[in-house]
Design a protein around this motif. Structure first.
Motif, short mmCIF file in Angstrom:
data_model
loop_
_atom_site.label_atom_id
_atom_site.label_comp_id
_atom_site.label_asym_id
_atom_site.label_seq_id
_atom_site.Cartn_x
_atom_site.Cartn_y
_atom_site.Cartn_z
N GLY A 74 0.74 -0.97 0.17
CA GLY A 74 0.38 -0.09 0.20
C GLY A 74 0.84 1.31 -0.38
N PRO A 75 1.49 0.99 1.03
CA PRO A 75 1.16 0.78 2.22
C PRO A 75 -0.20 1.48 2.94
CG PRO A 75 3.01 3.00 2.37
CD PRO A 75 2.22 3.09 0.85
N MET A 76 -0.58 0.17 3.49
CA MET A 76 -1.31 0.63 4.66
C MET A 76 -0.69 0.85 6.05
SD MET A 76 -4.83 -0.75 3.97
CE MET A 76 -4.47 -2.01 2.71
N LEU A 77 -1.40 2.14 6.36
CA LEU A 77 -1.49 3.02 7.28
C LEU A 77 -2.38 2.57 9.02
CD1 LEU A 77 0.39 4.92 9.71
CD2 LEU A 77 -0.76 7.05 8.35
N LEU A 78 -1.50 2.36 10.36
CA LEU A 78 -2.77 2.13 10.64
C LEU A 78 -3.16 3.43 12.03
CD1 LEU A 78 -1.45 -1.63 12.30
CD2 LEU A 78 -2.71 -0.52 10.18
N ASP A 131 -1.38 6.71 -0.54
CA ASP A 131 -1.28 6.99 -2.23
C ASP A 131 0.41 6.43 -1.91
OD1 ASP A 131 -3.12 7.24 -3.06
OD2 ASP A 131 -3.34 9.44 -2.80
N PRO A 132 1.28 6.14 -2.90
CA PRO A 132 2.66 6.33 -3.44
C PRO A 132 3.55 7.60 -3.19
CG PRO A 132 1.32 4.89 -5.47
CD PRO A 132 0.28 5.67 -4.33
N GLU A 133 2.39 9.12 -3.50
CA GLU A 133 3.40 9.61 -3.26
C GLU A 133 3.25 10.60 -1.57
OE1 GLU A 133 -0.34 11.23 -4.97
OE2 GLU A 133 1.09 9.18 -5.06
N THR A 138 4.10 10.69 2.26
CA THR A 138 4.96 9.68 3.16
C THR A 138 5.17 10.12 4.72
OG1 THR A 138 7.29 10.97 2.10
CG2 THR A 138 6.91 8.66 1.69
N ALA A 139 4.06 11.81 4.76
CA ALA A 139 4.07 12.68 6.25
C ALA A 139 3.99 11.59 6.90
CB ALA A 139 4.24 13.52 5.66
N PRO A 140 2.47 11.06 6.86
CA PRO A 140 2.33 10.52 7.50
C PRO A 140 2.83 9.01 8.21
CG PRO A 140 0.98 10.11 6.33
CD PRO A 140 1.69 11.00 5.51
N LEU A 141 3.54 9.03 7.75
CA LEU A 141 4.65 7.39 8.00
C LEU A 141 5.86 8.04 8.80
CD1 LEU A 141 4.91 5.25 4.83
CD2 LEU A 141 3.61 5.04 6.60
N ASP A 142 6.33 9.39 8.95
CA ASP A 142 7.51 10.24 8.68
C ASP A 142 7.08 10.61 10.50
OD1 ASP A 142 9.78 10.25 9.00
OD2 ASP A 142 10.08 11.46 6.91
N ALA A 143 7.41 9.18 11.35
CA ALA A 143 7.41 9.44 12.95
C ALA A 143 8.44 9.43 13.52
CB ALA A 143 6.51 7.99 13.55
N GLY A 144 9.06 9.28 14.80
CA GLY A 144 9.66 9.11 15.64
C GLY A 144 9.90 7.78 15.27
N LEU A 145 9.25 6.97 16.44
CA LEU A 145 9.44 5.25 15.75
C LEU A 145 8.42 4.40 14.24
CD1 LEU A 145 11.06 3.46 16.56
CD2 LEU A 145 8.35 3.20 18.18
N LEU A 146 8.91 4.02 13.42
CA LEU A 146 7.92 3.39 12.67
C LEU A 146 8.37 2.32 12.20
CD1 LEU A 146 6.48 4.16 9.82
CD2 LEU A 146 8.49 3.85 8.49
N ALA A 161 8.37 -4.48 -0.08
CA ALA A 161 7.42 -3.24 -0.73
C ALA A 161 7.41 -2.02 -0.66
CB ALA A 161 5.52 -3.43 -0.72
N VAL A 162 8.14 -1.95 1.09
CA VAL A 162 9.45 -1.04 1.99
C VAL A 162 10.26 -0.59 1.00
CG1 VAL A 162 10.00 -0.61 3.68
CG2 VAL A 162 8.05 -1.96 4.03
N ARG A 163 11.17 -1.90 0.50
CA ARG A 163 12.72 -1.48 0.65
C ARG A 163 12.23 -0.81 -1.41
NH1 ARG A 163 13.50 -6.64 2.00
NH2 ARG A 163 13.01 -7.89 -0.28
N ASP A 164 11.42 -0.88 -1.57
CA ASP A 164 11.43 -0.73 -2.97
C ASP A 164 9.61 0.88 -2.95
OD1 ASP A 164 12.51 -3.04 -3.86
OD2 ASP A 164 10.34 -4.21 -4.71
#
Length: 321
Positions: free
Chosen positions: A190-194, A228-230, A232-240, A251-254
């Protein structure tokens, strides 16, 4: 005189027995009314996808239990398998005929997707425990399930012990410097954010972490959302934390914008392997204890402020900076 003695004897017996009779029935309110349970259930059928965990934590062996995914041949994962001595695994959708054939005296379905029509039908054969009022399907957490299971089975004291034990473990694992830091959890595809409504994110909240503001802005009350692939801000946390549910994290590496993630560049990623991802997903008192042991080892090196500190799970998955 003999009649009078007999009358007194019967009154005493009634007085002694009436409290026992009253306490033998338990009433549990839920979204569709109230379920009455007489006595202590001996033949419990658990339809919740994670129900076996909670029953086993209380020392109860269900005669049948719903299998979610993975685990051993019985559908049980390592945190539950050693405690189970029997029980029939139930796979797939709810099969009411198969349930009735098991002759249950209690049908538990708090985390099952049970419909009201199924509830009404099954209630003709045995008391049924659906979700409580105001709780969504798959919305119950480990604590509420343990509490209700304890009441339903006459094991409230044991339920209190289980809750206190996991609360103590949570307090032991949490660190003061985690309080107020942000954390995100996602599945690779996705990625699929919880979101915070998901039980896996509730665990991070209990450890002191908060949801990044960018994630809060796209949270509309669901359990998760595909990004959406473009974005990324919701993923940029202190811990991911990435959840590998068995398909790996390729899919994360790519991901085309992986280089833009500061969490990746600064070594603040964890990769929960399939067993730990399952433990987090099951979200039971047993499974979360299993997951906490892993988190206690993995989080500190990710948050020590030094990108050069190896995070074992990220390195093993090929995500280390």
């Amino acid at each position: 005189m003999g009649v009078e003695i007999l009358r007194v004897f019967l009154c005493v017996c009634a007085a002694l027995l009436s409290p026992l009779t009253a306490s033998a029935q338990v009433e549990i309110a839920h979204r569709w009314g109230t379920t009455h349970i007489d006595g202590t259930p001996q033949r419990i059928v658990s339809l919740s996808y994670n129900g076996a965990d909670s029953w086993l934590a209380l020392g109860v062996q269900p005669v049948a239990y719903r299998v979610w995914y993975g685990g051993d041949a019985r559908g049980l994962w390592p945190w539950a398998a050693p405690l189970a001595t029997g029980g029939t695994p139930l796979r797939g959708e709810i099969d009411m005929e198969a349930i009735v054939r098991l002759q249950p005296d209690l049908i538990e379905a708090m985390y099952s997707g049970l419909t009201e029509a199924q509830y009404r039908t099954l209630s003709r054969f045995a008391p049924v425990l659906p979700p409580q009022a105001g709780v969504a399907d798959f919305g119950h957490d480990w604590r509420s399930m343990i509490e209700v299971f304890g009441r339903a089975s006459g094991r409230e004291a044991r339920a209190t012990e289980v809750i206190a034990g996991l609360d103590a473990r949570l307090a032991e694992v949490a660190r003061p410097d985690w309080q107020g830091r942000t954390a995100a959890m996602a599945m690779p595809d996705g990625p699929m954010l919880l979101f915070p409504r998901d039980p896996r994110m509730r665990l991070l909240s209990r450890l002191g972490f908060e949801v990044p503001q960018a994630a809060q802005r796209i949270d509309h009350g669901s359990f998760f959302a595909e990004l959406d692939p473009e974005v990324t801000a919701p993923l940029d946390a202190g811990l991911l934390i990435w959840l590998d549910l068995g398909g790996g994290v390729g899919a994360v590496r790519d991901h085309p914008l992986r280089g833009a993630l500061r969490a990746a560049a600064e070594g603040r990623e964890l990769v929960a392997p399939p067993e730990i991802s399952a433990a987090l997903s099951y979200g039971s008192a047993l499974s979360l204890g299993h997951a906490l042991d892993w988190l206690a080892q993995e989080i500190p090196p990710a948050l020590d402020g030094d990108p050069a500190t190896p995070v074992p799970s990220a390195r093993a998955a090929g995500l280390a900076p």
